[in-house]
Structures are given as C-alpha cells and as structure tokens.
Design an enzyme around this catalytic site. Sequence first.
Site, PDB file in Angstrom:
ATOM      1  N   LYS A 161      -6.372   4.042   9.239  1.00  0.00           N
ATOM      2  CA  LYS A 161      -5.401   5.155   7.960  1.00  0.00           C
ATOM      3  C   LYS A 161      -5.729   6.958   8.515  1.00  0.00           C
ATOM      4  O   LYS A 161      -4.842   7.290   8.870  1.00  0.00           O
ATOM      5  CB  LYS A 161      -5.246   4.786   6.724  1.00  0.00           C
ATOM      6  N   SER A 202       0.648  -1.277  -0.259  1.00  0.00           N
ATOM      7  CA  SER A 202      -0.334  -0.338  -0.343  1.00  0.00           C
ATOM      8  C   SER A 202       0.994   1.152   0.153  1.00  0.00           C
ATOM      9  O   SER A 202       0.059   2.372  -0.145  1.00  0.00           O
ATOM     10  CB  SER A 202      -1.167  -0.181   0.934  1.00  0.00           C
TER      11      SER A 202
END
Length: 836
Positions: free
Chosen positions: A739, A696
């Site tokens: 996140k 990611s």
Amino acid sequence: MKKSDRKSMNQDRRPAQRDVDIPDRLPLIPVRDIVVFPYMVLPLFVGRDMSIKAIEAALAGNRLVLLAAQKAHDTESPKPDDIFDTGTVGMIMRMLKLPDERIKILVQGLTKAKIVDYVQSEPFYSVHVHTFPASQEPPSSLETEAVIRTAKEGLDRLASLGKVLMPDVMVVIENLDEPGRLADIIVSNLGLKVEPTQEILEIEDPVARLKRATEILSKEIDVLSMQQKIQADAKGEIDKTQREYLLREQLKAIQKELGELDDRAEEVEEFRKRIEESNMPEKVVKEAEKQLKRLEKMHPDTAEAATVRTYLEWMVEIPWSKASPDNLDIQSAQQVLNEDHYDLEKVKERILEYLAVRKLKEKLKGPILCFVGPPGVGKTSLGKSIARALGREFVRISLGGVRDEAEIRGHRRTYVGALPGRMLQGIKQAGTNNPVFMLDEVDKVGMDFRGDPSAALLEVLDPEQNHAFTDHYLGVPFDLSHVMFITTANLIDPILSALRDRMEIIEIPGYTEEEKLGIARRYLIPRQLEKHGISEKHFRMTDPALQRIVTHYTREAGVRNLEREIANTMRKVARRVAEGKSKRYAITPRTLQKYLGVPKYLPETEKEKDQVGLTIGLAWTETGGETLHIEATTMKGKGNLTLTGHLGDVMKESAQAALSYVRSQAQALGIKQETFANTDIHIHVPAGAIPKDGPSAGITMATAIASSLANVPARHDVAMTGEITLRGRILPIGGLKEKILAAKRAAITTIILPKHNEKDLEELPKHLLKGVNIILAETVDQVYAAALHVPSRARTKPKTPKPSQPKRMPSNRTKRAAAPVKRARRAAASPFVLPQ
Ligand code: ADP
C-alpha cells in the site's frame, strides 16, 4: 511276376472275347497281389523265369495266357495248389524287355476261365481251361436295376467320403448297366486284398456278383466313414487348442497382406520393451501388460486402439522410478539464490533454513513452502533457483481457475479424450519422480458442482497420503512423496484454510523504486543483453532513464513489465546493430521516448485537486498495492445509502458502519440529524467493473461521507487505509508495504495508517518511508483532522498542510489532530452548511 503299378479299365477298343478264339490249353502266369478281370488293361512286370518262358511261348503263338492270382504273396515258385483255379484269359498286347532282364507286358483281360487241370509244369505251367460262357449278362429286371443303382450310389458315396477313384472309372460306370461288369469294375477299383476280389471273380452269376460287390462296397463305406469320424474326433481335439492359433496365424497372414501387421507387431514389441525399461512397480506393470494384450488383439485403426495406445504412451513415459540425485549443499544453494536474486534476504534465509532441515531429515514431512506476493516479484524464479541448487528438475503448473477435481486427478478413461490430471502431466514433463514442483496460484482454486479440487490438492500435498496418489486416468498409484512441492499465491486470504494449514507462508512484497533499479542494474539488464546478443559496447542505460521507465512506463509491484520495457529498448538497439549501425547507444530520459513512445503513466496527483466527497484509499490487490478513489455524493431523498462499483459484502457492510459512525458523530461535524432522514447518499468506487472487497476502506469511506455531508473538500494528496468500527476506532490492515508503494507511485505525500500497524512499519526498509509523511491514527477523528479541509481556515492555511510527523508520539498527534475537529465544530453554523 509283380503287381502292376498302374491299371486301367477301358470299355472301348477292347478285343472282346467273342472276337478271339480261345484255345482250351494256355500258358499260365501266376500273378501276385492282383486279380485280373476281363476288360482290364494293365501292365505287368514279369521277372520269374517260368513266367518269362510262358510269355515267350504265348508270343510265339496266339499271344494268349491265363492270368491267375496266387494265393500267397510271398510264394516264389508256386505249386498248382498255391494258385487260384479261376483266372482271366489275357492277350499280350505289347512286350518290352527291361535292362535288368525283366519283361514288361501290357495285357488285356478277355474272359474268365477256370483251370481244369495242369498239363505241364516245366519250363512253365500250361493248363487246360474252361472259359465261362460268353454272354453272362441277364436281361434287365427290377431287381437288377435296384442292385445296379445301389451299387452306383454306393460308389458315389464312397467318392464323397474321400476315396480316390480314377476319373474315367466314374464316367464308365455312369453309362454301364451290365451288373456283372459293374461288379468287376467296382471290385477291381476298391484296392481290396486278393481274397475278396478273387471271390467276386469266381461268382458266375452277374447279379449275385454285383450284390456281393455291393456288400463289399457298403462295408468299405462303413470303414471309411468310421475312419473319417475317428480322424474328425482326433482333429477336433487338436483343433480346440490350435484353432485359435491357426486363426490368428491366418489373421496375421491377412494383415500382412494388407500391410498392417508389421507396424502393429513392431509397436507392441516396442511397448513391451519400454515397459521393461521404465522400471514400473509390479502393480503398474500388470496393468500395462493387460492393456498391451488388449491392443494386440485390436484393429490398429479403431478409436479404441488409439485410446489404449495413448494410455500406454503415458504409462511408459511416466518416470516411475527415475530420480535425479539430490545435492543438498547449503552453501552452494545460497550461492545459487544470490546469483539469481537481488536482495530478498529474509526470503532466502527462510529457504536455506528449509533446505537445511530437509538435509538433516531425509523424508521431511514438514510444511510446504508457499510464496505469497504480487506478480513479477520473483516467486517462480526463486522456485527455479531452488531446483537448480538441489540439482532437481523444475516444473510448474498453474491452478488458476481450476474448478474440477479431474483437472488435478485426471478423467477416467471411459471419457472421450480423457487425460491424466495436471499432477502427472507435470511429473511426465519433469522426467523424474523428484522434481521441484511449483503449484502456481493456489489462491485461485475454486469449487463448484464438478467436484472440489482442493480435496485432491490436499491429498497431493499431504506427505501421509501422497505416496500412493492415484490418478483416475492411469488407474494406478504413483508415489509423489519424493516431489518437493512449492506453492505460490498472490494473496493469503483466498487460500483455503485446509491448504493454508499445510503450508509455510513466505511473503514476498512488491519492490520499491530503489529495489527495482537495483534488480534492473544487476539482473535484468545483463540478462536481457545476453538474450539480445548485444553487449555494453552497444548499449548503455543511464540511471535517470531507468528510473523514468519505472515511474512513467510501468506501474506494478514486481519487475515483469520493467524487464519487458528494458527488452523493448534493447530490441531496437539490437536491430540497429544488426543493420550495421554499430555504435554505443545511450538511453537517457531524453532519448527514452524514441524507444518506448510516450509515457504510459503520469503521477495522478499532478492532475487532481481537493474535492468535496472524494477521498483516496489504499487497496491491496493481487497485483500489489493500488490507490482507490472513493466518491461520495449527497442528494435529496429519504436517507438511503446506495453503493456502486462492484463492491463485495464486506466492503458494503464496512460502508454501512462508516455511515453509522458519521451519523453518530454528526453533531461534531456540524451535521443536523434530520439531514440523514431527507438525504440520500451514494458511494461509488471506480473502476466500476473491477470487483472490490475488504474492510480496509472503512475510514476512507467514512471520510468521503463526512466530506460530502459537511461539504468540506478532502485533500487529494492524502491516502488512507484502515478498518472502521462503529465507535470510530481504527483496526489494523494487511499489505502495508504494497500500500505504501502504491501511494508513493501515485505521488501521495501523506499516508494515514492504523496505529495498530505501527510495529509492521519497523520491518519495512527505511528508504520506503522516505519522502512520505506517515500518520498513525487510532480514531476516525484523527483521520478527519488530517484529510479534510476547513474552508474558512483554508485561506489562512497553506493549501497542502505541512505533513505531520511520522508518529510515534500519539499524545502529541492526538492533540494536534483534535484541533481541526474543534474548528469544524466551531464552524458548524456557517461553513458546514448541508445541501438542503
Ligand atoms: P512471479 O512468479 O512472482 O510472478 P517471476 O519469478 O516470473 O515472478 O519474476 C519475473 C521476472 O523478474 C523474472 O525474470 C525474475 O528473474 C525477475 N525478478 C524478480 N525478482 C527478482 C529479484 N529479486 N532479483 C532478480 N530478478 C528478479
């Protein structure tokens, strides 16, 4: 006349025959049961009239009588024919009249005599006698010697076979070498019947007499040894069966002496009782009793006894058939969950659905719940609440770092210090066979040469198999099918797929600031107040203070540290209250520092500014979300790519892909192709000691490389996450909420997310997106546009560009995003000068 009850031989002090004149006419006393020999001194009880008269007559004269045995014991008035002819002349040494008109006399035999005829029969017998010659003993000869020895040895042998002889007899015999007398003594001491004794008395020749006596003696020896053999045989039989018993009894006696027995017997008894009470299945009882028998035979202080004891302790303490009654009331379960937890609506709903199915279908063979989320979000406390709602016991074991099958299943007892595995330890701790059993950290189960714990774990969690789960230590099956297993994990990916298949994953993401405040107000503060024994009378925490704890004293996804810091402040207040300074302490942002010291965290963006080659990524770790700084730098070289910061393979490959993409798009960024041949690129991801992996960070690395090669600074308030493809497309990522939370904690204002994650945004609480600008990007170009500065334009633009709209209008955004790229292309000649 009766047989004497005692007789003795006395060699010395005897009035020998030669000292006494024996007349040829003597009163006769018929004696029953005994043959009197010369030199014998013995008491006689005399009751018969004729005998008493004979004694009286003798006492009136020379005190001598003839003592002759009568042939039959029961003849009351013996005729001459009933009496043996040969007898012994005896001297009455003492006489005593007994109260019952009997007389007791003590007589000594003097010499043998034979009845010649009966002179009178009234009032007593009087007989003519012929005494045997005074000296009968022959001169010693070899034969005599041999016969004497044989006789003496025979007598010894007889004694050794257990015949009881008077001690002084043995002494007398030892020193005797007259065969006749030896024969007399032997025979009179063998306890023979009258006939054989009488036979000896009648043999005149001493050697012949001794020979005959020896014959009788050896017959006696034979009889006696035969008797002993028979006894020994009979005893042998009994011995076989009783030997062990007797030995054990003796052992017991010894142990009792040593003070060991009581403890052990008590212990064994206690175990036996507990085995009965524990209601074990039959197979288990058998094993337990087998071990108990072993223990019984062992010395209690040996190491082995200790091992067996530990084993039995385990066996009796395992709740084989003890269960707590289930309370499957869905409404009360809901109430309990709400009482204990703030919000988490979706999670609670899932739990209630699960319980409802369980209620309808008693033996639910369905999936096992698995709570996934960062630490401190309430996974354990949810488990506890489920147990409370069901009225079951709660146990929790951690599987973190378990690499050995034996940790789950136990070690075999042959190992020193072996114990049951964690499963049965948990069951024992629960005390019931149907607890809510929480297996923490299933994502951290490892595998190595010691065996694969996941295989054992699969068996535990498989409803088809776990009804007969066999622990290696206990060696008997335990039924785990009543247990309600709940697992927890921080991340989904590391969970072994075989395990994941069996579980129903419920994700519990980290909390937003608002949620944390809510949890603290409603749950943590009241709970801590109670724990510290103070009340709202003494303690008040303002909302801004609480908020400041969240932002400046903790940095976490859950609320564990928040709870700890709240407890910290309360401890200090509690101390003051206990010291008597009882007043209301208000915790405000201003006073907070007094309680908790200087802030532990400062929002990072306050410290930083835009830099070339530094981009901010967003990572999803097991402790929640985190910002990830990625540094790229270029230097003269040969086109090598160096990656540092403990990166995993996936991340390294992702970096390669990012570089390849940047290279393929070099022209657009104004980067010359040859630059790649003579430039080395180094990418580093602090903190270098912490392992990092995953795809990611793809776009973050691509942006860092581009920023570095093109020498344009990247914005320090923009964070991004997304996997990159070689064609510059952006793939979706996981852990969205974590996140975003991490970005907000780091005071990031713009977050770039993959367009593909748009649908996930819908599910996030609205307040989570408040205060941040979300950019949904499909291609890396759009990322460049949002994150990189163009220096030539920077002068004319505000340093922090206006955040683009949280986007659901890709066409617009693409257009806008394309603008900086064009600008970059235009500026390629001058501002994007590569370091040569
Ligand atoms: P985990 O098992 O996920 O690491 P815990 O269950 O140990 O977390 O939770 C840590 C603390 O936070 C516990 O005291 C728990 O009660 C509290 N807590 C977490 N989430 C909530 C919530 N939603 N409502 C109330 N308290 C919570």
